[in-house]
Design an enzyme around this catalytic site. Structure first.
Site, PDB file in Angstrom:
ATOM      1  CE  LYS A 175      16.343  -1.475   6.394  1.00 20.92           C
ATOM      2  NZ  LYS A 175      16.627  -2.340   5.276  1.00 20.92           N
ATOM      3  CD  GLU A 248      -0.055   2.942   7.291  1.00 20.60           C
ATOM      4  OE1 GLU A 248      -0.869   2.050   7.573  1.00 20.60           O
ATOM      5  OE2 GLU A 248      -0.366   4.145   7.222  1.00 20.60           O
ATOM      6  CB  CYS A 282      -0.659  -4.161   4.339  1.00 19.74           C
ATOM      7  SG  CYS A 282       1.090  -3.946   4.381  1.00 19.74           S
ATOM      8  CD  GLU A 379       0.398  -9.176   7.643  1.00 16.74           C
ATOM      9  OE1 GLU A 379       1.413  -8.934   8.314  1.00 16.74           O
ATOM     10  OE2 GLU A 379      -0.174  -8.335   6.934  1.00 16.74           O
TER      11      GLU A 379
HETATM   12  C1  UN1 Z   1       0.409  -2.343   1.259  1.00 17.15           C
HETATM   13  O1  UN1 Z   1       0.240  -3.516   0.956  1.00 17.15           O
HETATM   14  O2  UN1 Z   1       1.162  -2.051   2.229  1.00 17.15           O
HETATM   15  O3  UN1 Z   1      -4.636  -0.646  -1.238  1.00 17.15           O
HETATM   16  C2  UN1 Z   1      -0.116  -1.197   0.512  1.00 17.15           C
HETATM   17  C3  UN1 Z   1      -3.777  -1.323  -1.809  1.00 17.15           C
HETATM   18  C4  UN1 Z   1      -2.552  -0.637  -2.355  1.00 17.15           C
HETATM   19  C5  UN1 Z   1      -1.576  -0.354  -1.282  1.00 17.15           C
HETATM   20  C6  UN1 Z   1      -1.202  -1.536  -0.449  1.00 17.15           C
HETATM   21  N1  UN1 Z   1      -2.958   0.590  -3.009  1.00 17.15           N
HETATM   22  O4  UN1 Z   1      -3.886  -2.528  -1.939  1.00 17.15           O
END
Ligand code: UN1
Length: 493
Positions: A175, A248, A282, A379
């Protein structure tokens, strides 16, 4: 004419039984609709699960090097289509074109890496405590895996998960985010063309509540892999039952800048980490923990460069910072700017919407932020950076660790002792020295500690662990009953 995209189930494009659809938009130009997608329901998930269940019998029995051949082919097709898909990522998600290409490259890299695993998938062998008995472990698929993916890496993150799931012999119900269904559909279409057998990858688009919810709770789905918001992660843990779950979740990643740092280098790292992808990773840098001795100088250097950042469509060559994903994201960044002001932080620059159409927000920097302020803890997922002054390394590490998340962290220093102290003591899953907080590579594990995740890692060899089960195998060729822990006393006699 806008294309109406279907779900992809059992190797066929099929409409949702709901009869309802939703649209995908270009965040740089929200009046531009990119496609129409199925607003699926529980029944569509059921169909996908049935297809995945049937396909599992075949796919799990294909030798891993055979599965790898399909993955190499996916890599090749992604490479061939890199420009087109990169442009699509930019158009649907908003990141600048170079990063759109990077998103596709990350998918190419991970399919290549995981395809290579087809000839490894190592277990281990070890001696038995008994004579004429052989001990080993083998990796086996989990079964059907539910994948729920975000919009910020609309090709790369589905690729991380699917490449690992597939090489281990699992089948998938996928999804994608409702903000980037077109990227997902194009990826699935390409995987089909590469020879992924019917039912091995099934895509069901639609809302989190019913599509995501049904996947999460489904008794025939034995693994879930999710990247996204902490609240959804919590929901999954409460509702998935006994499944192998990989999460994550958020980050509040910090760059520490010590008084001995190369400030020019640190400046590049901060700009890239905070405003690359418009702060929507992230791993984005949302805090700079800065030694007071260099605070003022660094603020001046940063201000000068942030003022020069060009906002605009990611497809335009001059653009440094693209739009946010949607209006809600713009409102969220703005809400946090108001919170920061109310909390008494000093607004150095930005803090508003530019006068342009599209989901834009000005790159924003606060300074004199204290560790307890909400902007230093929550965040934001936008171009809002907080500078937190500190007196020494110990205080810097304490501040870095003072948040609920622990994904990525960085320190800029010329002193190897300080660097190693930070490596040892900072609570994060990923750590950089003299580099920004973003830019993880696919052959190393990726994930975080504390409220960022539940202990799993994606990519690298740990990605294989997330998507497989270990079976421990004992083969006794002694021809007699041997009792572990008991007969072991006799072996020296
Ligand atoms: C994410 O934002 O969930 O390390 C992944 C990084 C990328 C992956 C980010 N290769 O910024």
């Amino acid at each position: 004419m806008l294309r109406v995209w279907s779900n992809f189930i059992d190797g066929k494009w099929v409409r949702s039984s709901s009869g309802k659809t939703f649209k995908s938009y270009n965040p740089a130009k929200p009046s531009q609709t990119l496609g129409i997608f199925q607003q699926s329901n529980e029944q569509d998930v059921e169909r996908a699960v049935s297809a995945a269940e049937k396909a599992f019998l075949f796919w799990s029995d294909v030798p891993a090097p055979g599965r790898a051949r399909v993955l190499f082919k996916i890599r090749d097709l992604l490479t061939k289509n890199k420009q087109r898909l990169g442009k699509l990522v930019t158009t649907e998600m908003g990141k600048v074109f170079a990063e759109g290409l990077g998103d596709v490259q990350e998918a190419i890299d991970v399919f290549e890496y995981m395809a290579g695993e087809g000839r490894r998938l190592f277990g281990h062998t070890t001696p038995s405590e008994l004579r004429d008995k052989f001990c080993m472990t083998v990796r086996q698929p989990i079964g059907i895996i539910g994948l729920i993916t975000p919009w910020n890496f609309p090709i790369a993150i589905p690729a991380w998960k699917m490449s690992a799931a597939l090489i281990c012999g699992n089948t998938v119900v996928f999804k994608p985010s409702s903000d980037t269904p077109l990227c997902a559909a194009e990826l699935v279409k390409l995987m089909n063309k590469a020879g992924v057998p019917p039912g091995v990858v099934n895509m069901v688009t639609g809302p989190g509540e019913n599509v995501g919810g049904t996947i999460i709770k489904h008794p025939k789905i034995h693994g879930i892999s999710f990247t996204g918001h902490k609240d959804t992660g919590n929901y999954i843990l409460k509702n998935a039952g006994i499944k192998k779950v990989g999460l994550e979740l958020g980050g509040k990643n910090a760059i520490i800048i010590m008084d001995d740092a190369n400030l020019d280098l640190a400046l590049e790292g901060v700009l890239w980490g905070a405003f690359g992808t418009t702060g929507q990773r992230c791993t984005a840098t949302s805090r700079v923990i800065i030694h007071r001795a260099v605070q003022h100088r660094f603020e001046q250097m940063l201000l000068e460069r942030v003022h020069k950042l060009q906002l605009g469509s990611g497809l335009s060559k001059d653009t440094d910072v693209g739009p946010l994903i949607n209006q809600a994201a713009v409102d969220k960044s703005h809400k946090y700017v108001q919170i920061g002001k109310t909390e008494g932080a000093t607004l150095l620059c930005g803090g508003g919407r530019p006068r342009m159409k599209g989901c834009y927000y000005n790159p924003t920097v606060f300074t004199n932020v204290t560790p307890t302020m909400r902007i230093a803890n929550e965040e934001i997922f936008g171009p809002v950076l907080s500078l937190i002054p500190v007196n020494d390394l110990n205080e810097a590490i304490e501040v870095a660790n003072g948040v609920e998340y622990g994904l990525s962290a960085s320190i800029y220093t010329q002193d190897i002792n300080k660097a190693f102290k930070a490596i040892k003591r900072i609570e994060s899953g990923v750590m950089y020295v003299n580099a920004s907080t973003i830019g993880a590579e696919v052959h190393l594990p990726f994930g975080g500690v504390k409220n960022t995740g539940n202990g799993t890692r994606e990519a690298g060899i740990e990605g294989i662990h997330e998507f497989s089960e270990v079976k421990t195998v004992y083969v006794d060729f002694s021809g007699k009953l041997q009792k572990a822990q008991i007969d072991v006393m006799k072996v020296l006699k």
